[in-house]
Design a protein around this motif. Structure first.
Motif, short mmCIF file in Angstrom:
data_model
loop_
_atom_site.label_atom_id
_atom_site.label_comp_id
_atom_site.label_asym_id
_atom_site.label_seq_id
_atom_site.Cartn_x
_atom_site.Cartn_y
_atom_site.Cartn_z
N PHE A 199 54.84 60.75 11.14
CA PHE A 199 55.73 60.58 9.99
C PHE A 199 57.16 60.33 10.44
N ALA A 200 57.63 61.10 11.42
CA ALA A 200 59.01 60.93 11.89
C ALA A 200 59.23 59.55 12.48
N GLU A 201 58.30 59.10 13.31
CA GLU A 201 58.50 57.84 14.03
C GLU A 201 58.25 56.61 13.18
N GLU A 202 57.30 56.69 12.25
CA GLU A 202 56.90 55.50 11.51
C GLU A 202 57.51 55.41 10.11
N ILE A 203 57.97 56.54 9.56
CA ILE A 203 58.48 56.52 8.18
C ILE A 203 59.91 57.07 8.11
N ALA A 204 60.11 58.31 8.55
CA ALA A 204 61.41 58.97 8.36
C ALA A 204 62.53 58.27 9.12
N GLU A 205 62.32 58.00 10.40
CA GLU A 205 63.39 57.39 11.19
C GLU A 205 63.72 55.97 10.74
N PRO A 206 62.73 55.10 10.50
CA PRO A 206 63.08 53.76 10.03
C PRO A 206 63.82 53.75 8.69
N LEU A 207 63.50 54.70 7.81
CA LEU A 207 64.12 54.74 6.49
C LEU A 207 65.36 55.64 6.44
N GLY A 208 65.64 56.37 7.51
CA GLY A 208 66.78 57.27 7.51
C GLY A 208 66.61 58.43 6.56
N LEU A 209 65.42 59.03 6.53
CA LEU A 209 65.13 60.11 5.60
C LEU A 209 65.49 61.46 6.20
N ASP A 210 66.17 62.28 5.44
CA ASP A 210 66.39 63.66 5.82
C ASP A 210 65.20 64.48 5.34
N PHE A 211 64.10 64.35 6.06
CA PHE A 211 62.89 65.09 5.74
C PHE A 211 62.08 65.23 7.01
N TRP A 212 61.57 66.46 7.22
CA TRP A 212 60.84 66.75 8.46
C TRP A 212 59.57 67.54 8.14
N ILE A 213 58.50 67.17 8.80
CA ILE A 213 57.27 67.97 8.80
C ILE A 213 57.16 68.51 10.22
N GLY A 214 57.87 69.62 10.43
CA GLY A 214 58.11 70.15 11.76
C GLY A 214 59.59 69.97 12.06
N LEU A 215 60.39 70.98 11.74
CA LEU A 215 61.85 70.85 11.83
C LEU A 215 62.32 70.85 13.28
N PRO A 216 63.08 69.81 13.70
CA PRO A 216 63.65 69.83 15.05
C PRO A 216 64.71 70.92 15.17
N GLU A 217 64.81 71.53 16.32
CA GLU A 217 65.78 72.60 16.52
C GLU A 217 67.19 72.12 16.24
N ALA A 218 67.48 70.85 16.53
CA ALA A 218 68.82 70.31 16.33
C ALA A 218 69.24 70.27 14.87
N GLU A 219 68.28 70.36 13.95
CA GLU A 219 68.59 70.31 12.52
C GLU A 219 68.57 71.69 11.86
N ALA A 220 68.30 72.74 12.63
CA ALA A 220 68.12 74.07 12.05
C ALA A 220 69.36 74.57 11.33
N HIS A 221 70.54 74.17 11.79
CA HIS A 221 71.78 74.65 11.18
C HIS A 221 71.96 74.18 9.75
N ARG A 222 71.21 73.16 9.33
CA ARG A 222 71.37 72.58 7.99
C ARG A 222 70.53 73.28 6.94
N VAL A 223 69.64 74.16 7.36
CA VAL A 223 68.60 74.66 6.45
C VAL A 223 69.02 75.96 5.78
N GLY A 224 68.99 75.97 4.45
CA GLY A 224 69.29 77.17 3.69
C GLY A 224 68.11 78.11 3.61
N ARG A 225 68.38 79.34 3.28
CA ARG A 225 67.34 80.36 3.16
C ARG A 225 66.78 80.35 1.74
N VAL A 226 65.45 80.40 1.65
CA VAL A 226 64.80 80.50 0.35
C VAL A 226 64.44 81.95 0.08
N ALA A 227 64.31 82.29 -1.20
CA ALA A 227 63.94 83.65 -1.58
C ALA A 227 63.34 83.63 -2.97
N PRO A 228 62.38 84.52 -3.26
CA PRO A 228 61.84 84.61 -4.62
C PRO A 228 62.89 85.18 -5.56
#
Length: 405
Positions: A199-228
């Protein structure tokens, strides 16, 4: 509430509804984005990056533009969150694109690509059955631990060995957790690459999508905490539709509903860095509303400075009904195409032409080829909604009203 971002002229009702979600429906931090005919017309965000109002996001807490400092770090333009089952609709693009390229036959038996899967009465299961929740393995006789769920081998082995709960292809029931291992192993067998990598190589990177199925460590700082969160009392009169017996079925530990959602037990910590890094295409995708909206816009046409994902023929397949009627897991009537939920009472989207997927707790993303719309909404405040979350539905109604003027 300080709402950030922009809306094009005529889409002001979406901004009003978004603000009302914070004022009345209990949103903590959220974003919504809409593409129309390949052009971004809504891009809004607000609240705090973390549902509990804190700034911690794991090992990278306090770093980068989204994390901020102090107890009330704002949701930033680039904040991303886990979207739970909204991941399923994004991940479904992988087998459909493999089909488009002639590498995967949707009418072929799953066992043609994954021989071990034919055990337990599943030898006649077709690829399209797997994608449309007709494979008959929504639950496991022995639930997996969170560590087993993400190790890449225990999950595929468990679903391959599992006895089918019904004859595959004859009924449907939402594969809430097992969908991750079914889809990931199928893609691995066909391509030799993990689904997240493909998905990253064939879809996300060519389209410039901010979406990951398996978050890279380099993007961890962007992720907010979820809670019920519990919905405010004022939200009681604004619920879109009763969910009939879903809650009751989930409360029954012996029900297929409960067993399907509890195929991983105990429930994982979705803020755990290990979970965020896991390539689970059914539940653990992480992204922005903008990334989701852009993705769905690209499934139905060419987005600005980007490309189209599907041919018109495959776009039509994405919205083609393969399952409809009583859902053995969700109890209510549901409709599915190949990997996508379709418009209906259980999952109201923009119109009968829409295809997409909600995430349990609030997130929603879809495409509508007739309206030329790609839509994405993400939230860190996880409500008890299974499909039709009141906040997402308020935004959909506002979008419908904007398009009608």
């Amino acid at each position: 509430m300080n709402i950030q971002g922009v809306v094009a002229e005529g889409f002001e009702p979406v901004r009003d509804a978004f603000a009302r979600n914070f004022e009345v429906l209990g949103d903590r931090g959220a974003a919504v984005a809409v593409y129309r005919d390949g052009r971004k017309v809504v891009d809004l965000w607000g609240g705090t990056a973390d549902a509990d109002g804190g700034a911690g996001t794991g090992p990278s807490a306090g770093a980068g533009p989204s994390a901020g400092a102090g107890p009330s770090a704002p949701w930033a333009e680039d904040t991303a969150v886990v979207v739970r089952s909204a991941t399923k609709g994004v991940a479904a693009a992988v087998p459909l694109l493999l089909h488009q390229r002639g590498l995967l036959d949707l009418a072929a038996p799953v066992a043609a690509y994954w021989p071990e899967f034919k055990a337990g009465g599943k030898e006649r299961t077709l690829v399209r059955d797997l994608l449309s929740h007709r494979a008959g393995v929504p639950a496991l006789d022995r639930p997996l631990t969170p560590a087993e769920a993400v190790d890449g081998t225990a999950g595929p082995r468990a679903v391959a060995e599992q006895q089918a709960s019904w004859e595959p292809g004859t009924a449907h029931g939402y594969h809430a957790q097992t969908y991750s291992w079914l889809l990931s192993e199928l893609v691995l067998r066909v391509t030799g690459r993990s689904l997240g990598t493909w998905f990253a190589e064939e879809i996300a990177e060519p389209l410039g999508l901010d979406f990951w199925i398996g978050l890279p460590e380099a993007e961890a700082h962007r992720v907010g905490r979820v809670a019920p969160v519990e919905p405010p009392e004022s939200a009681g009169t604004l619920k879109v539709r009763p969910r009939r017996n879903v809650s009751e079925a989930y409360a029954d530990p012996d029900s297929l509903t409960r067993r399907a959602f509890a195929a991983i037990s105990p429930l994982p910590d979705e803020n755990d860095p290990a979970w965020r890094a896991a390539e689970l295409p059914g539940t653990a995708g992480i992204g922005t509303a903008r990334g989701l909206a852009r993705f769905y816009a690209a499934t139905i046409g060419v987005v600005e400075d980007g490309a189209r994902i599907f041919t018109p023929a495959v776009t039509a397949q994405a919205g083609t009904e393969l399952s409809a009627g009583p859902d053995r897991v969700l109890v209510v009537n549901t409709r599915f195409g190949p990997g996508y939920m379709l418009h209906g009472p259980a999952t109201p989207l923009l119109s009968p032409a829409s295809f997409g997927h909600p995430g349990r707790g609030g997130s929603l993303a879809f495409a509508d080829p007739e309206a030329g719309v790609g839509f994405g909404y993400v939230t860190n405040a996880l409500a008890k909604s299974v499909t039709a979350d009141p906040r997402a539905q308020a935004l959909v109604r506002a979008l419908r009203a904007s398009l009608a003027t």
